[in-house]
Design a protein around this motif. Sequence first.
Motif, PDB file in Angstrom:
ATOM      1  N   GLY A 255      39.888  25.756  43.797  1.00  0.00           N
ATOM      2  CA  GLY A 255      40.073  24.325  43.548  1.00  0.00           C
ATOM      3  C   GLY A 255      40.744  24.039  42.229  1.00  0.00           C
ATOM      4  O   GLY A 255      40.405  23.061  41.560  1.00  0.00           O
ATOM      5  N   ARG A 256      41.674  24.927  41.828  1.00  0.00           N
ATOM      6  CA  ARG A 256      42.408  24.782  40.562  1.00  0.00           C
ATOM      7  C   ARG A 256      41.464  24.698  39.360  1.00  0.00           C
ATOM      8  O   ARG A 256      41.614  23.842  38.482  1.00  0.00           O
ATOM      9  CB  ARG A 256      43.324  23.552  40.600  1.00  0.00           C
ATOM     10  N   SER A 257      40.485  25.594  39.351  1.00  0.00           N
ATOM     11  CA  SER A 257      39.527  25.595  38.250  1.00  0.00           C
ATOM     12  C   SER A 257      38.913  26.975  38.076  1.00  0.00           C
ATOM     13  O   SER A 257      39.081  27.854  38.921  1.00  0.00           O
ATOM     14  CB  SER A 257      38.415  24.575  38.509  1.00  0.00           C
ATOM     15  N   PHE A 258      38.194  27.128  36.953  1.00  0.00           N
ATOM     16  CA  PHE A 258      37.432  28.346  36.684  1.00  0.00           C
ATOM     17  C   PHE A 258      35.939  28.109  36.912  1.00  0.00           C
ATOM     18  O   PHE A 258      35.114  28.933  36.523  1.00  0.00           O
ATOM     19  CB  PHE A 258      37.671  28.825  35.244  1.00  0.00           C
ATOM     20  N   ASN A 259      35.619  27.003  37.536  1.00  0.00           N
ATOM     21  CA  ASN A 259      34.218  26.652  37.776  1.00  0.00           C
ATOM     22  C   ASN A 259      33.497  27.763  38.534  1.00  0.00           C
ATOM     23  O   ASN A 259      34.000  28.255  39.546  1.00  0.00           O
ATOM     24  CB  ASN A 259      34.112  25.351  38.579  1.00  0.00           C
ATOM     25  N   GLY A 260      32.344  28.137  38.046  1.00  0.00           N
ATOM     26  CA  GLY A 260      31.544  29.155  38.720  1.00  0.00           C
ATOM     27  C   GLY A 260      31.739  30.547  38.175  1.00  0.00           C
ATOM     28  O   GLY A 260      30.955  31.459  38.480  1.00  0.00           O
ATOM     29  N   TYR A 261      32.778  30.750  37.339  1.00  0.00           N
ATOM     30  CA  TYR A 261      33.048  32.103  36.837  1.00  0.00           C
ATOM     31  C   TYR A 261      31.893  32.632  35.992  1.00  0.00           C
ATOM     32  O   TYR A 261      31.650  33.839  35.932  1.00  0.00           O
ATOM     33  CB  TYR A 261      34.349  32.115  36.033  1.00  0.00           C
ATOM     34  N   LYS A 266      27.049  36.618  34.456  1.00  0.00           N
ATOM     35  CA  LYS A 266      25.599  36.773  34.315  1.00  0.00           C
ATOM     36  C   LYS A 266      25.052  37.956  35.096  1.00  0.00           C
ATOM     37  O   LYS A 266      23.890  38.335  34.936  1.00  0.00           O
ATOM     38  CB  LYS A 266      24.893  35.490  34.764  1.00  0.00           C
ATOM     39  N   ARG A 267      25.865  38.551  35.956  1.00  0.00           N
ATOM     40  CA  ARG A 267      25.386  39.646  36.804  1.00  0.00           C
ATOM     41  C   ARG A 267      25.458  40.970  36.043  1.00  0.00           C
ATOM     42  O   ARG A 267      26.405  41.232  35.305  1.00  0.00           O
ATOM     43  CB  ARG A 267      26.203  39.723  38.093  1.00  0.00           C
ATOM     44  N   SER A 268      24.474  41.835  36.275  1.00  0.00           N
ATOM     45  CA  SER A 268      24.439  43.124  35.567  1.00  0.00           C
ATOM     46  C   SER A 268      25.533  44.062  36.066  1.00  0.00           C
ATOM     47  O   SER A 268      26.032  44.890  35.315  1.00  0.00           O
ATOM     48  CB  SER A 268      23.073  43.784  35.745  1.00  0.00           C
ATOM     49  N   GLY A 269      25.888  43.941  37.352  1.00  0.00           N
ATOM     50  CA  GLY A 269      26.891  44.835  37.923  1.00  0.00           C
ATOM     51  C   GLY A 269      26.313  46.101  38.517  1.00  0.00           C
ATOM     52  O   GLY A 269      27.037  46.938  39.061  1.00  0.00           O
ATOM     53  N   ARG A 270      25.017  46.260  38.443  1.00  0.00           N
ATOM     54  CA  ARG A 270      24.368  47.467  38.961  1.00  0.00           C
ATOM     55  C   ARG A 270      24.612  47.607  40.460  1.00  0.00           C
ATOM     56  O   ARG A 270      24.634  46.620  41.198  1.00  0.00           O
ATOM     57  CB  ARG A 270      22.872  47.374  38.672  1.00  0.00           C
ATOM     58  N   LEU A 271      24.823  48.855  40.920  1.00  0.00           N
ATOM     59  CA  LEU A 271      25.034  49.098  42.349  1.00  0.00           C
ATOM     60  C   LEU A 271      23.848  48.594  43.162  1.00  0.00           C
ATOM     61  O   LEU A 271      22.703  48.886  42.824  1.00  0.00           O
ATOM     62  CB  LEU A 271      25.222  50.606  42.612  1.00  0.00           C
ATOM     63  N   VAL A 272      24.112  47.810  44.183  1.00  0.00           N
ATOM     64  CA  VAL A 272      25.381  47.353  44.713  1.00  0.00           C
ATOM     65  C   VAL A 272      25.529  45.870  44.370  1.00  0.00           C
ATOM     66  O   VAL A 272      24.712  45.058  44.777  1.00  0.00           O
ATOM     67  CB  VAL A 272      25.422  47.539  46.233  1.00  0.00           C
ATOM     68  N   THR A 273      26.608  45.521  43.617  1.00  0.00           N
ATOM     69  CA  THR A 273      26.882  44.135  43.278  1.00  0.00           C
ATOM     70  C   THR A 273      28.273  43.791  43.794  1.00  0.00           C
ATOM     71  O   THR A 273      29.281  44.150  43.168  1.00  0.00           O
ATOM     72  CB  THR A 273      26.816  43.888  41.758  1.00  0.00           C
ATOM     73  N   GLN A 277      30.795  38.736  47.998  1.00  0.00           N
ATOM     74  CA  GLN A 277      29.710  38.182  48.790  1.00  0.00           C
ATOM     75  C   GLN A 277      28.832  37.241  47.976  1.00  0.00           C
ATOM     76  O   GLN A 277      28.334  36.238  48.487  1.00  0.00           O
ATOM     77  CB  GLN A 277      28.852  39.315  49.373  1.00  0.00           C
ATOM     78  N   HIS A 278      28.649  37.538  46.699  1.00  0.00           N
ATOM     79  CA  HIS A 278      27.802  36.697  45.845  1.00  0.00           C
ATOM     80  C   HIS A 278      28.524  35.437  45.372  1.00  0.00           C
ATOM     81  O   HIS A 278      27.928  34.361  45.299  1.00  0.00           O
ATOM     82  CB  HIS A 278      27.336  37.478  44.614  1.00  0.00           C
ATOM     83  N   ASP A 279      29.800  35.582  45.022  1.00  0.00           N
ATOM     84  CA  ASP A 279      30.505  34.514  44.317  1.00  0.00           C
ATOM     85  C   ASP A 279      31.786  34.047  45.000  1.00  0.00           C
ATOM     86  O   ASP A 279      32.440  33.125  44.502  1.00  0.00           O
ATOM     87  CB  ASP A 279      30.826  34.976  42.894  1.00  0.00           C
ATOM     88  N   GLY A 280      32.178  34.685  46.099  1.00  0.00           N
ATOM     89  CA  GLY A 280      33.375  34.261  46.822  1.00  0.00           C
ATOM     90  C   GLY A 280      34.620  35.020  46.372  1.00  0.00           C
ATOM     91  O   GLY A 280      34.675  35.610  45.293  1.00  0.00           O
ATOM     92  N   TYR A 281      35.640  34.966  47.206  1.00  0.00           N
ATOM     93  CA  TYR A 281      36.866  35.717  46.945  1.00  0.00           C
ATOM     94  C   TYR A 281      37.690  35.124  45.813  1.00  0.00           C
ATOM     95  O   TYR A 281      38.331  35.854  45.045  1.00  0.00           O
ATOM     96  CB  TYR A 281      37.700  35.816  48.226  1.00  0.00           C
ATOM     97  N   LEU A 283      36.789  33.525  42.996  1.00  0.00           N
ATOM     98  CA  LEU A 283      36.273  33.949  41.697  1.00  0.00           C
ATOM     99  C   LEU A 283      36.431  35.455  41.503  1.00  0.00           C
ATOM    100  O   LEU A 283      36.654  35.928  40.379  1.00  0.00           O
ATOM    101  CB  LEU A 283      34.802  33.549  41.554  1.00  0.00           C
ATOM    102  N   THR A 284      36.332  36.203  42.594  1.00  0.00           N
ATOM    103  CA  THR A 284      36.533  37.656  42.509  1.00  0.00           C
ATOM    104  C   THR A 284      37.961  37.977  42.094  1.00  0.00           C
ATOM    105  O   THR A 284      38.192  38.819  41.213  1.00  0.00           O
ATOM    106  CB  THR A 284      36.209  38.325  43.849  1.00  0.00           C
ATOM    107  N   PHE A 285      38.942  37.306  42.707  1.00  0.00           N
ATOM    108  CA  PHE A 285      40.337  37.542  42.333  1.00  0.00           C
ATOM    109  C   PHE A 285      40.587  37.135  40.881  1.00  0.00           C
ATOM    110  O   PHE A 285      41.334  37.819  40.157  1.00  0.00           O
ATOM    111  CB  PHE A 285      41.273  36.770  43.271  1.00  0.00           C
ATOM    112  N   LEU A 286      39.982  36.038  40.457  1.00  0.00           N
ATOM    113  CA  LEU A 286      40.086  35.639  39.049  1.00  0.00           C
ATOM    114  C   LEU A 286      39.580  36.752  38.139  1.00  0.00           C
ATOM    115  O   LEU A 286      40.228  37.119  37.154  1.00  0.00           O
ATOM    116  CB  LEU A 286      39.268  34.368  38.811  1.00  0.00           C
ATOM    117  N   ASN A 287      38.405  37.274  38.471  1.00  0.00           N
ATOM    118  CA  ASN A 287      37.809  38.329  37.650  1.00  0.00           C
ATOM    119  C   ASN A 287      38.668  39.581  37.649  1.00  0.00           C
ATOM    120  O   ASN A 287      38.839  40.224  36.598  1.00  0.00           O
ATOM    121  CB  ASN A 287      36.406  38.652  38.180  1.00  0.00           C
TER     122      ASN A 287
END
Length: 423
Positions: A255-261, A266-273, A277-281, A283-287
């Motif tokens: 939606g032309r924003s960084f909202n939700g990033y 806040k996630r640790s990243g520990r397997l399996v993260t 699935q948690h945050d959507g594609y 935000l994932t592409f942004l990251n």
Amino acid sequence: MQREFGKKGLNYIFRNDTLIRILMVFPTVLLIFAFIYDSPTYIFSGIHKIVVSPDILLTDYLETGGLGAAFLNASLLTFANILIIYKLKAKINGPIIAALLTITGFSFFGKNIFNVWPIYLGGILYSRYRKTEFKNILIVMMFSTALAPIVTELSFGLHLTPYLRLPIGIVTGILSGFVATPLSANMNKLHDGYNLYNMGFTAGLIGTIFNSLLKSFNINIAQQKILSTEYDATLKLILLFFFLFLIVLGFLGNGRSFNGYERILKRSGRLVTDFTQHDGYSLTFLNMGIMGLLSMLFVIILGGVFNGPVFGSVLTVSGFSAFGKHPKNTIPIMAGVFLAGALKIWDLNATGVIIAGLFGTTLAPIAGKYGFLAGVVAGFLHLSVVMNVGIIHGGINLYNNGFSGGIVASLMFPVLEALKKGE
């Protein structure tokens, strides 16, 4: 893509077929650049050199076969894996994205259009033996190609007739693929998910066994350090295009924003993260794009040259930014490696130190769970370990940093847990 209106504004839902097309962008760019840069004759001559030459760590295909051949090798290998994903109707998620970009990255130093397929065949045989679908172990098999150099080494490196060398190399690759799945499941228990490159830990142990067996027959694998220096600007340009593409794609899709990033951070990243699935594609592409640019900045700050291994390392970090890595949990690891490089005997701008800082982010969950200081300590320890464990497996395991990360994580997380409980 389909539009979706919700509490977070206008967003997009990425369907699987759309995601397949997105994944095809990078190998398409590599394919185009390959034939712009070199002639077909030179490219195919270079491909032959890449296939038959030893590719033990560190072997830069840009130096072995030239830029056009290295780009074509990476493009073909990536397209082939996308086709497998498509034919198996596998869901495009964080692990798939991480595995695919890892294959693309290592197609510049160790994996080629010949040496990965025996490992896949071993996985197919294992899935039939276990009476399960190959799709269920596809991700493990994609990562298991860490052991691809052993196929090349035995197929073309032994002083035997080709009628003996090739079968030995292929059978060894099949065996590696067959045992990879059951072993990787158990290795994860040792570090409790705090080493993102779990298959690197597994492949390190398998490689150690193979290397020990070869030494017992007086077959010694010579480690290599073949690196290019002439393609720095070209590699930077291609990476910059790709990461900006991901950021724009994610920004528009969100939606032309960084909202939700901030949720990802806040996630640790520990397997399996799995961020998809948690945050959507979106935000994932942004990251992924942000982490790609951060990785490039790390290389530039250390004064490194973009060669095959560095290029592949940056891509791998971006891939795993769909599956556990983000700026908050990776910067402490990079800082720890930087500190170690500044205080210890290695030059900060050496390729080995730079890729240790990038691949060392396999330990990102430690920083994500236990904080910045723990991440710095993990990175500091990682550099010392990774610079010395390669001799154990002889460079057979391309994920040497995953092997080191498994050792460091297996030692650190019980101690950190004990200290936490003692608070």
